[in-house]
Motif scaffolding. Sequence first.
Motif, PDB file in Angstrom:
ATOM      1  N   SER A 244       0.465  10.999  48.893  1.00  0.00           N
ATOM      2  CA  SER A 244       0.902  10.733  47.522  1.00  0.00           C
ATOM      3  C   SER A 244      -0.210  10.988  46.495  1.00  0.00           C
ATOM      4  O   SER A 244      -0.094  10.582  45.350  1.00  0.00           O
ATOM      5  N   GLN A 245      -1.272  11.673  46.927  1.00  0.00           N
ATOM      6  CA  GLN A 245      -2.391  11.969  46.036  1.00  0.00           C
ATOM      7  C   GLN A 245      -2.665  13.479  46.047  1.00  0.00           C
ATOM      8  O   GLN A 245      -3.567  13.956  46.727  1.00  0.00           O
ATOM      9  N   PRO A 246      -1.864  14.234  45.314  1.00  0.00           N
ATOM     10  CA  PRO A 246      -1.962  15.701  45.358  1.00  0.00           C
ATOM     11  C   PRO A 246      -3.321  16.243  44.926  1.00  0.00           C
ATOM     12  O   PRO A 246      -3.781  17.251  45.459  1.00  0.00           O
ATOM     13  N   ILE A 247      -3.976  15.583  43.961  1.00  0.00           N
ATOM     14  CA  ILE A 247      -5.268  16.084  43.494  1.00  0.00           C
ATOM     15  C   ILE A 247      -6.316  15.955  44.603  1.00  0.00           C
ATOM     16  O   ILE A 247      -7.107  16.876  44.854  1.00  0.00           O
ATOM     17  N   LEU A 248      -6.313  14.812  45.290  1.00  0.00           N
ATOM     18  CA  LEU A 248      -7.256  14.595  46.378  1.00  0.00           C
ATOM     19  C   LEU A 248      -7.009  15.586  47.510  1.00  0.00           C
ATOM     20  O   LEU A 248      -7.942  16.172  48.069  1.00  0.00           O
ATOM     21  N   LYS A 249      -5.732  15.803  47.845  1.00  0.00           N
ATOM     22  CA  LYS A 249      -5.379  16.768  48.886  1.00  0.00           C
ATOM     23  C   LYS A 249      -5.801  18.173  48.497  1.00  0.00           C
ATOM     24  O   LYS A 249      -6.310  18.942  49.320  1.00  0.00           O
ATOM     25  N   GLN A 250      -5.600  18.520  47.232  1.00  0.00           N
ATOM     26  CA  GLN A 250      -5.965  19.851  46.756  1.00  0.00           C
ATOM     27  C   GLN A 250      -7.478  20.074  46.869  1.00  0.00           C
ATOM     28  O   GLN A 250      -7.932  21.145  47.280  1.00  0.00           O
ATOM     29  N   PHE A 251      -8.236  19.030  46.514  1.00  0.00           N
ATOM     30  CA  PHE A 251      -9.682  19.164  46.605  1.00  0.00           C
ATOM     31  C   PHE A 251     -10.124  19.324  48.062  1.00  0.00           C
ATOM     32  O   PHE A 251     -11.017  20.141  48.362  1.00  0.00           O
ATOM     33  N   LEU A 252      -9.522  18.557  48.984  1.00  0.00           N
ATOM     34  CA  LEU A 252      -9.886  18.669  50.394  1.00  0.00           C
ATOM     35  C   LEU A 252      -9.583  20.067  50.937  1.00  0.00           C
ATOM     36  O   LEU A 252     -10.333  20.599  51.770  1.00  0.00           O
ATOM     37  N   LYS A 253      -8.498  20.679  50.463  1.00  0.00           N
ATOM     38  CA  LYS A 253      -8.180  22.047  50.885  1.00  0.00           C
ATOM     39  C   LYS A 253      -9.259  23.020  50.412  1.00  0.00           C
ATOM     40  O   LYS A 253      -9.741  23.857  51.177  1.00  0.00           O
ATOM     41  N   ALA A 254      -9.628  22.884  49.127  1.00  0.00           N
ATOM     42  CA  ALA A 254     -10.666  23.760  48.587  1.00  0.00           C
ATOM     43  C   ALA A 254     -11.991  23.529  49.316  1.00  0.00           C
ATOM     44  O   ALA A 254     -12.695  24.487  49.674  1.00  0.00           O
ATOM     45  N   PHE A 255     -12.337  22.262  49.546  1.00  0.00           N
ATOM     46  CA  PHE A 255     -13.566  21.900  50.240  1.00  0.00           C
ATOM     47  C   PHE A 255     -13.594  22.506  51.638  1.00  0.00           C
ATOM     48  O   PHE A 255     -14.631  23.009  52.105  1.00  0.00           O
ATOM     49  N   PHE A 256     -12.449  22.499  52.313  1.00  0.00           N
ATOM     50  CA  PHE A 256     -12.347  23.079  53.650  1.00  0.00           C
ATOM     51  C   PHE A 256     -12.673  24.572  53.626  1.00  0.00           C
ATOM     52  O   PHE A 256     -13.477  25.062  54.425  1.00  0.00           O
ATOM     53  N   PHE A 257     -12.084  25.293  52.676  1.00  0.00           N
ATOM     54  CA  PHE A 257     -12.286  26.743  52.622  1.00  0.00           C
ATOM     55  C   PHE A 257     -13.732  27.111  52.312  1.00  0.00           C
ATOM     56  O   PHE A 257     -14.342  27.925  53.007  1.00  0.00           O
ATOM     57  N   TYR A 258     -14.292  26.514  51.252  1.00  0.00           N
ATOM     58  CA  TYR A 258     -15.646  26.951  50.909  1.00  0.00           C
ATOM     59  C   TYR A 258     -16.700  26.381  51.848  1.00  0.00           C
ATOM     60  O   TYR A 258     -17.775  26.961  52.010  1.00  0.00           O
ATOM     61  N   SER A 259     -16.383  25.274  52.549  1.00  0.00           N
ATOM     62  CA  SER A 259     -17.327  24.746  53.541  1.00  0.00           C
ATOM     63  C   SER A 259     -17.452  25.679  54.738  1.00  0.00           C
ATOM     64  O   SER A 259     -18.515  25.738  55.377  1.00  0.00           O
ATOM     65  N   ILE A 260     -16.372  26.396  55.070  1.00  0.00           N
ATOM     66  CA  ILE A 260     -16.455  27.389  56.150  1.00  0.00           C
ATOM     67  C   ILE A 260     -17.562  28.385  55.834  1.00  0.00           C
ATOM     68  O   ILE A 260     -18.393  28.711  56.685  1.00  0.00           O
ATOM     69  N   GLY A 261     -17.586  28.851  54.597  1.00  0.00           N
ATOM     70  CA  GLY A 261     -18.613  29.801  54.191  1.00  0.00           C
ATOM     71  C   GLY A 261     -19.994  29.199  54.117  1.00  0.00           C
ATOM     72  O   GLY A 261     -20.963  29.743  54.676  1.00  0.00           O
ATOM     73  N   VAL A 262     -20.112  28.050  53.462  1.00  0.00           N
ATOM     74  CA  VAL A 262     -21.425  27.419  53.247  1.00  0.00           C
ATOM     75  C   VAL A 262     -22.104  27.078  54.571  1.00  0.00           C
ATOM     76  O   VAL A 262     -23.247  27.489  54.832  1.00  0.00           O
TER      77      VAL A 262
END
Length: 437
Positions: A244-262
């Motif tokens: 029920s927290q779309p903003i938090l979920k959205q951030f975790l998705k972004a964090f997942f993608f760029y953490s793969i690279g970092v």
Amino acid sequence: MENLPKGSPKLINAWAFYDWANSVYSLVISTAVFPIYYESVTSGNDGKVTFLGTSFLNSSLLSYSLSFSFLIVAFLSPILSGIADYSGNKKSFMKFFCYLGSLSVMAMFFFKGQETLWIGIVSTILASIGFWGSVVFYNSYLPEIAFLEQHDRVSAKGFMYGYFGSVILLAFNLTMVMKPEFYGITDLTLPARLSFLSVGIWWMGFAQVTFHFLPSNVFNKKPRKDFIFKGFKELMIVLKSLKSQPILKQFLKAFFFYSIGVQTIILFAGIYGKIELGIETSQLIITILVVQIVAIFGAYLFSRISEKMGNIKTLKLIIAIWGLICFALYLINKDNKYIDLQFYSIAASIGMVFGAIQSLSRSTYSKLLPETEDHTTYFSFFDVTEKISIVLGTFIFGFVGSITNSMRNSIFILAVFFLLGYIVLSFMKKIETSEHQ
């Protein structure tokens, strides 16, 4: 233990000091001394080693060991965090993982070669579990020791302490490794093994400052005997709330993608520099120091920029820089007469955004959390996201490299994940402090 008020400079400094204590593991064990030592003592027999009755390539065995440790942490941390939040005893969990990690690093002192390989591998796994396990509980203290408007600066302060402290110990360790005769050392394995011992002592010793000042039970919880069942229940509550927290979920998705690279670039930049670009070991060590020193300034600089631009815009800027770094690594050629200068320049760029993206990711996530007493459980999902990204990133890097016979292509693929992280973040609205007080 002193009962210091939230936002107290003394409390914030004590919390940040755990980065000073444990970051020596990241630098000396994960990045600089241990990988080089491990390669040197297992390089016989064409790099083939035997562990648990099975033959492995030495580098593959180390990679598998680290991946296994990440999976263990990813599995355990949400469960233990739920228990810690219910029992109000997160400091005890943090201490347990800290001592597990530091003692395991000390045990690496007894890893002398092929005959004691099991000590090196088991210690590697347990030290990694100890380090990453303690960080889950450490990160979760951020909303409890600092006010919302302080999060960016406080998070940056932790990473700055960590980079500064780890450079001091690494510089000392390198004098032993590179000039053992200065200390009267004749056993060529001893300098590195003494470095491992010093890391464990440093980590455990300086952590006592943090443990002395951090509060034990902020919300005064009084758990009953069924704390394990209640801990699982706490975990399920947080898991459902994420839906029920779309903003938090959205951030975790972004964090997942760029953490793969970092995380993948950080783990493989040294190997890439050595194999693809022909950079000498001594130059790689200098590069590691450059990254750490510049990272201090990067964490500070971007914490200030985020106050002007907002967290999301600043993160997007940092991710864009990371994407450019990927292309720069892909394009540079070892035949270029300025290759050393080019590699040092890229290393400085990595340092500038490495500390910044770690610091700002942590503080941004803390700002997005709802009003809750379950900070540890929420931060465990943050940690799990990062660990899964590491496992996936290292697999993709190795797989692409094996089928194309070039690590350059692996580096190029990582740029795609930075692009995905940038796109996902673009759908998030700007985080304003006033919106999340």
